[in-house]
Write a protein that holds these residues in place. Structure first.
Motif, short mmCIF file in Angstrom:
data_model
loop_
_atom_site.label_atom_id
_atom_site.label_comp_id
_atom_site.label_asym_id
_atom_site.label_seq_id
_atom_site.Cartn_x
_atom_site.Cartn_y
_atom_site.Cartn_z
N LYS A 154 0.86 -1.18 0.00
CA LYS A 154 0.00 0.00 0.00
C LYS A 154 0.90 1.23 0.00
N LYS A 155 0.52 2.23 -0.76
CA LYS A 155 1.40 3.39 -0.84
C LYS A 155 0.59 4.68 -0.80
N TYR A 156 1.00 5.57 0.09
CA TYR A 156 0.46 6.92 0.12
C TYR A 156 1.40 7.83 -0.66
N PRO A 157 0.89 8.95 -1.16
CA PRO A 157 1.76 9.89 -1.89
C PRO A 157 2.96 10.30 -1.05
N ALA A 158 4.11 10.38 -1.69
CA ALA A 158 5.36 10.84 -1.06
C ALA A 158 5.80 9.94 0.09
N GLU A 159 5.32 8.70 0.13
CA GLU A 159 5.80 7.75 1.12
C GLU A 159 6.26 6.48 0.40
N GLY A 160 6.98 5.64 1.13
CA GLY A 160 7.39 4.37 0.56
C GLY A 160 6.29 3.33 0.61
N PRO A 161 6.40 2.28 -0.20
CA PRO A 161 5.42 1.19 -0.14
C PRO A 161 5.43 0.52 1.24
N THR A 162 4.25 0.27 1.75
CA THR A 162 4.09 -0.40 3.04
C THR A 162 3.58 -1.81 2.79
N PHE A 163 4.28 -2.79 3.32
CA PHE A 163 3.89 -4.19 3.13
C PHE A 163 2.55 -4.46 3.79
N LEU A 164 1.68 -5.17 3.04
CA LEU A 164 0.37 -5.54 3.57
C LEU A 164 0.27 -7.03 3.85
N ILE A 165 0.46 -7.81 2.81
CA ILE A 165 0.23 -9.24 2.92
C ILE A 165 0.94 -9.93 1.75
N SER A 166 1.29 -11.19 1.96
CA SER A 166 1.98 -11.93 0.91
C SER A 166 1.40 -13.33 0.80
N ILE A 167 1.78 -14.01 -0.26
CA ILE A 167 1.36 -15.39 -0.44
C ILE A 167 2.41 -16.14 -1.25
N SER A 168 2.68 -17.34 -0.81
CA SER A 168 3.57 -18.22 -1.54
C SER A 168 2.80 -18.95 -2.62
N SER A 169 3.49 -19.36 -3.65
CA SER A 169 2.82 -20.04 -4.77
C SER A 169 2.29 -21.42 -4.39
N ILE A 170 2.69 -21.93 -3.23
CA ILE A 170 2.17 -23.24 -2.82
C ILE A 170 0.81 -23.12 -2.13
N LYS A 171 0.37 -21.89 -1.90
CA LYS A 171 -0.92 -21.67 -1.26
C LYS A 171 -1.87 -21.01 -2.26
N ASP A 172 -3.16 -21.05 -1.93
CA ASP A 172 -4.11 -20.32 -2.77
C ASP A 172 -4.84 -19.22 -2.00
N LYS A 173 -4.56 -19.13 -0.72
CA LYS A 173 -5.22 -18.10 0.08
C LYS A 173 -4.37 -17.79 1.31
N ASN A 174 -4.34 -16.50 1.64
CA ASN A 174 -3.71 -16.09 2.89
C ASN A 174 -4.51 -14.93 3.46
N GLU A 175 -4.75 -15.00 4.75
CA GLU A 175 -5.64 -14.03 5.39
C GLU A 175 -4.92 -13.35 6.54
N ASP A 176 -5.15 -12.05 6.68
CA ASP A 176 -4.60 -11.31 7.80
C ASP A 176 -5.56 -10.19 8.15
N GLY A 177 -6.40 -10.45 9.14
CA GLY A 177 -7.38 -9.45 9.54
C GLY A 177 -8.37 -9.16 8.43
N ARG A 178 -8.45 -7.89 8.05
CA ARG A 178 -9.40 -7.50 7.00
C ARG A 178 -8.90 -7.82 5.59
#
Lengths: 111, 115
Positions: free
Chosen positions: A37-61
């Motif tokens: 996620k990125k706001y103007p004039a800021e760096g990208p902020t990591f939200l969530i990731s997924i490995s190719s061995i999975k089809d779903k990953n959940e973290d809160g909302r």
């Protein structure tokens, strides 16, 4: 080089509803996918990731879905909040250092 | 929470001048990266660095660019002779290790403007 594509430059969603951001990729060797996620004039902020061995990953909302056969991933945000308004980038890597980014989708959550 | 920091936040320079962009990665991270984003374009990989040497670089990262880890905490990007097209946001990132599965954490960026 369009290995990672985000075809929707913008998305507008009402507060409380689901936001769905999409990302397509062409390189079948990608084995790790991330959303930032990125706001103007800021760096990208990591939200969530997924490995190719999975089809779903959940973290809160936030939930990321991966469909390897379609080379497609999506980020679901439920419920959407005004503070979620930002530019969302998907990125992918092939067991190497570098991340390949999409062009981003601007999400606006309105009351 | 640990974070990547970058200085300066903004840099204005004349074409042909040298600039050094500085980054302090997260302290236990071993892999360091530079990316850039030209206005209106996607974030692009420049270079990765591990164990005091470049592990991968993109075609953007030509002889005008260099990286260095001068001490145990700083990681720098030097552009020897800046060009107008070097104007961009430059982001530093770090990760604990790379196996293709490690998350890279980004700094706030340095906005470079070459006049």
């Amino acid at each position: 080089d369009q290995q990672v594509k985000q075809n929707s430059p913008s998305l507008s969603v009402q507060e409380g509803r689901i936001s769905i951001l999409n990302c397509d990729y062409t390189n079948s060797m990608f084995d790790y996918f991330l959303w930032y996620k990125k706001y103007p004039a800021e760096g990208p902020t990591f939200l969530i990731s997924i490995s190719s061995i999975k089809d779903k990953n959940e973290d809160g909302r936030f939930t990321v879905f991966l469909n390897k056969s379609a080379k497609h991933l999506s980020l679901h945000i439920v419920p959407s909040q005004p503070g979620d308004s930002a530019v969302y980038f998907c990125a992918a890597s092939v067991d190497t250092d570098k991340l390949i980014f999409g062009t981003g989708t601007r999400l606006q959550v309105f009351p | 929470e640990p974070e990547v920091t970058q200085t300066p936040s903004h840099q204005v320079t004349q074409m042909g001048q040298e600039v050094i962009l500085r980054c302090v990665p997260i302290s236990n991270h071993l892999y360091f990266y530079w990316y850039r984003q030209i206005l209106g374009q996607k974030v692009e990989f420049l270079v990765s660095f591990y164990n005091n040497e470049i592990s991968e670089k993109s075609e953007i990262f030509d002889d005008q660019f260099s990286v260095e880890r001068p001490d145990g905490s700083n990681f720098t990007l030097k552009i020897r002779s800046t060009k107008l097209e070097d104007s961009a946001m430059y982001f530093c990132a770090s990760s604990e290790r790379t196996s293709g599965q490690e998350t890279q954490y980004f700094g706030p960026g340095t906005r470079l403007l070459v006049l």
